[in-house]
Design an enzyme around this catalytic site. Structure first.
Site, mmCIF file in Angstrom:
data_model
loop_
_atom_site.group_PDB
_atom_site.id
_atom_site.type_symbol
_atom_site.label_atom_id
_atom_site.label_comp_id
_atom_site.label_asym_id
_atom_site.label_seq_id
_atom_site.Cartn_x
_atom_site.Cartn_y
_atom_site.Cartn_z
ATOM 1 N N ASP A 55 17.847 15.786 -3.062
ATOM 2 C CA ASP A 55 16.573 15.120 -3.279
ATOM 3 C C ASP A 55 15.785 15.983 -4.250
ATOM 4 O OD1 ASP A 55 14.595 12.972 -2.113
ATOM 5 O OD2 ASP A 55 13.480 14.866 -2.256
ATOM 6 N N ASN B 134 6.033 12.183 -12.146
ATOM 7 C CA ASN B 134 5.595 10.825 -12.486
ATOM 8 C C ASN B 134 4.071 10.728 -12.575
ATOM 9 O OD1 ASN B 134 7.976 9.426 -12.879
ATOM 10 N ND2 ASN B 134 8.139 8.726 -10.773
ATOM 11 N N HIS C 150 5.868 7.725 -15.896
ATOM 12 C CA HIS C 150 7.204 7.302 -15.453
ATOM 13 C C HIS C 150 8.287 7.577 -16.494
ATOM 14 C CE1 HIS C 150 6.043 5.568 -11.644
ATOM 15 N NE2 HIS C 150 4.951 5.103 -12.247
ATOM 16 N N ASP D 46 11.752 9.286 -15.658
ATOM 17 C CA ASP D 46 13.066 8.771 -16.069
ATOM 18 C C ASP D 46 13.863 9.844 -16.797
ATOM 19 O OD1 ASP D 46 12.358 6.351 -14.975
ATOM 20 O OD2 ASP D 46 12.070 5.330 -16.905
ATOM 21 N N GLU E 99 14.749 9.395 -6.338
ATOM 22 C CA GLU E 99 15.185 10.715 -6.808
ATOM 23 C C GLU E 99 16.223 11.334 -5.877
ATOM 24 O OE1 GLU E 99 11.761 11.544 -4.046
ATOM 25 O OE2 GLU E 99 12.265 9.964 -5.436
#
Length: 179
Positions: A100, A108, A113, A117, A143
């Site tokens: 994780d 973010n 975002h 990405d 994630e």
């Protein structure tokens, strides 16, 4: 296509040839040429069109198969295909690791975002690079990632995962001037 065209040409030629068997050969040749040319003129374009449709359908199915199995952002396997693949190794020893990405929401929220990405693609690239041929990797969602390491000993798996952790923590990435 060749087989269909050959059959579509041969059948009328044989039928016409049998129907005209009493007529002299000189007159029969013209009728046989016409009876063979017409199917060729009809079946060849139809066969080519059928081949084009089959090729297009095959490409679309390949693309759909890829979309169903792999994450479009990271290129990693998706959760369901990963679990299917993992089930196939169920009877073999090996290890499953879950990863994780810490503080992902902060990336973010702070940088947008697009930066998130970029971070996910970076993590996927590192995972793929380190795990390589030793196992397979999936994006489980958001994630979260999963790693399957079949046929590795505990010490091999620990070393590989330690290398992965060190590389992810130390390497980081840069996005628009921000580390």
């Amino acid at each position: 296509s060749v087989m269909i065209t050959t059959l579509a040409t041969a059948v009328p030629v044989i039928v016409v040839g049998m129907a005209l068997w009493r007529i002299p050969m000189a007159q029969k040749c013209g009728a046989l040429v016409v009876s063979g040319a017409i199917p060729i003129l009809i079946t060849f374009p139809i066969s080519m069109f059928a081949m084009y449709i089959l090729k297009t359908l095959h490409e679309a199915l390949d693309k759909l198969d890829t979309m169903v199995k792999f994450d479009s952002l990271t290129g990693l396997m998706l959760r369901a295909p990963f679990l299917d693949e993992t089930r196939s190794y169920r009877k073999q020893y090996g290890f499953l690791a879950l990863l994780d990405a810490d503080h992902f929401k902060k990336i973010n929220d702070t940088h947008g975002h697009e930066a998130g990405d970029y971070a996910l693609r970076h993590i996927a690239a590192v995972l793929t690079d380190v795990i390589g041929r030793h196992g397979f990797v999936a994006r489980f969602g958001g994630e979260e990632f999963a790693i399957r390491l079949p046929r590795l000993s505990r010490s091999q798996a620990e070393l590989l995962l330690s290398t992965l952790s060190t590389k992810l923590r130390s390497e980081g990435f840069e996005y628009r001037g921000h580390t």
